[in-house]
Motif scaffolding. Structure first.
Motif, PDB file in Angstrom:
ATOM      1  N   GLY A  33       0.793  -1.230   0.000  1.00 50.14           N
ATOM      2  CA  GLY A  33       0.000   0.000   0.000  1.00 50.14           C
ATOM      3  C   GLY A  33       0.822   1.276   0.000  1.00 50.14           C
ATOM      4  N   VAL A  34       2.140   1.149  -0.188  1.00 54.48           N
ATOM      5  CA  VAL A  34       2.989   2.346  -0.245  1.00 54.48           C
ATOM      6  C   VAL A  34       2.973   2.871  -1.676  1.00 54.48           C
ATOM      7  CG1 VAL A  34       5.291   3.299   0.158  1.00 54.48           C
ATOM      8  CG2 VAL A  34       4.429   1.464   1.630  1.00 54.48           C
ATOM      9  N   GLU A  35       2.285   3.980  -1.856  1.00 55.08           N
ATOM     10  CA  GLU A  35       2.069   4.517  -3.200  1.00 55.08           C
ATOM     11  C   GLU A  35       3.331   5.218  -3.722  1.00 55.08           C
ATOM     12  OE1 GLU A  35      -0.859   3.908  -4.525  1.00 55.08           O
ATOM     13  OE2 GLU A  35      -0.651   5.010  -6.410  1.00 55.08           O
ATOM     14  N   TYR A  36       3.965   5.993  -2.835  1.00 56.30           N
ATOM     15  CA  TYR A  36       5.173   6.717  -3.242  1.00 56.30           C
ATOM     16  C   TYR A  36       6.283   6.550  -2.215  1.00 56.30           C
ATOM     17  CZ  TYR A  36       2.092   9.212  -6.474  1.00 56.30           C
ATOM     18  OH  TYR A  36       1.197   9.529  -7.456  1.00 56.30           O
ATOM     19  N   ILE A  37       7.516   6.564  -2.732  1.00 55.41           N
ATOM     20  CA  ILE A  37       8.716   6.512  -1.890  1.00 55.41           C
ATOM     21  C   ILE A  37       9.592   7.700  -2.289  1.00 55.41           C
ATOM     22  CG2 ILE A  37      10.774   5.175  -1.263  1.00 55.41           C
ATOM     23  CD1 ILE A  37       9.223   2.701  -2.511  1.00 55.41           C
ATOM     24  N   PHE A  38      10.071   8.432  -1.303  1.00 59.07           N
ATOM     25  CA  PHE A  38      10.980   9.550  -1.566  1.00 59.07           C
ATOM     26  C   PHE A  38      12.380   9.128  -1.156  1.00 59.07           C
ATOM     27  CE2 PHE A  38       8.119  12.834  -2.922  1.00 59.07           C
ATOM     28  CZ  PHE A  38       6.903  12.251  -2.596  1.00 59.07           C
ATOM     29  N   THR A  39      13.260   9.009  -2.146  1.00 57.91           N
ATOM     30  CA  THR A  39      14.600   8.519  -1.858  1.00 57.91           C
ATOM     31  C   THR A  39      15.567   9.695  -1.796  1.00 57.91           C
ATOM     32  OG1 THR A  39      16.144   6.733  -2.325  1.00 57.91           O
ATOM     33  CG2 THR A  39      15.372   7.980  -4.239  1.00 57.91           C
TER      34      THR A  39
ATOM     35  N   ALA B 138       6.716   5.274  -8.981  1.00 56.65           N
ATOM     36  CA  ALA B 138       6.380   5.408  -7.552  1.00 56.65           C
ATOM     37  C   ALA B 138       7.476   6.093  -6.741  1.00 56.65           C
ATOM     38  CB  ALA B 138       6.103   4.031  -6.955  1.00 56.65           C
ATOM     39  N   VAL B 139       8.614   6.365  -7.378  1.00 56.07           N
ATOM     40  CA  VAL B 139       9.745   6.914  -6.611  1.00 56.07           C
ATOM     41  C   VAL B 139      10.064   8.351  -7.048  1.00 56.07           C
ATOM     42  CG1 VAL B 139      12.167   6.586  -5.941  1.00 56.07           C
ATOM     43  CG2 VAL B 139      10.711   4.583  -6.349  1.00 56.07           C
TER      44      VAL B 139
END
Ligand SMILES: [Zn+2]
Ligand SMILES: [Zn+2]
Length: 256
Positions: free
Chosen positions: A29-35, A55-56
């Protein structure tokens, strides 16, 4: 739906199974990841991962650990990379008086000048503060950080500091360590901060929440932090997911 507002996918810990890690996040359910690319050798890699995965998104800047490495090429290089529309914030910048990997006076200088640089780039900032609460707040105030706003990541200050940061329009980001038995005082502070000012993060590969403490952290585990915040604030998991997602979309200026 959840957002991991802060992870380090470009770090070597994810070299072997990055695709699987991103896939598991999506399934959880993690829609976006900020790296977050914290130093020169990681910036292009962080942006490349963002460009290759819808998504990143990327966040780039000079970490206080690397403050002593800034040279004539640093800001021109960052300026070029930050023009990319997949870069959504500037950081992480700030002060780390716990490890002191760069001299304190240089950390302070780079922190101040990078707040100005982020304003030039029209990006919100991601702030790293470890064992430097008073000095971090002083710099944020004197550099008028409310002009760019942003996030205090892995927040470890007291409630008064949280209020001062929120007054400047900053969000308070909560890592997996709030699931630790020893984090009672952090939980008491979070209980008092409105959900409307909170973000969730993993800081993966670090700060792995229970029940996986001791193993590598990854973005899919942000749900354990969401679960804990729901318990602390006595609201549903869905409510925490909904509001922290809206907060992250707002600070990173993203539309669904
Ligand atoms: Zn940090
Ligand atoms: Zn970080």
């Amino acid at each position: 739906m959840l957002i991991d507002s802060h992870a380090h996918l470009e770090m070597p810990e994810f070299k072997k199974d990055l695709e699987a890690v991103i896939h598991r996040a999506k399934k959880s359910g993690v829609e976006y990841i900020f790296t977050v690319g914290t130093e020169k050798k990681d910036w292009s890699r962080a942006l490349e991962i963002a460009l290759n995965h819808p998504a990143v998104y990327a966040i780039l800047g000079v970490h206080p650990h690397n403050a002593k490495e800034v040279d004539d090429q640093t800001y021109p290089m960052l300026k070029g990379l930050c023009q990319n529309e997949k870069v959504k914030a500037y950081g992480e910048i700030g002060l780390d008086f716990f490890r002191n990997l760069s001299p304190r006076n240089i950390q302070l200088k780079r922190f101040r000048e990078q707040i100005g640089f982020a304003k030039e780039l029209s990006l919100p900032i991601v702030v790293h503060d470890r064992a430097a609460h008073r000095e971090t707040l002083e710099v944020l105030k004197s550099e008028k950080a409310e002009d760019c706003g942003g996030i205090i990541h892995c927040f470890s200050g007291d409630y008064e500091m949280a209020v001062a940061c929120m007054d400047m329009g900053f969000y308070i980001s909560i890592p997996g360590s709030i699931t630790f038995k020893s984090a009672e005082s952090a939980r008491e502070i979070i209980a008092k901060i409105p959900l409307e000012s909170l973000l969730l993060e993993t800081d993966a590969p670090f700060l792995t929440p229970e029940p996986f403490r001791g193993k590598r952290n990854e973005p899919s585990y942000v749900r354990y932090t969401a679960q804990k915040v729901a318990e602390i604030k006595r609201v549903s998991y869905e409510k925490v997911a909904e509001v922290t997602t809206e907060n992250a979309l707002r600070v990173y200026r993203l539309k669904l």
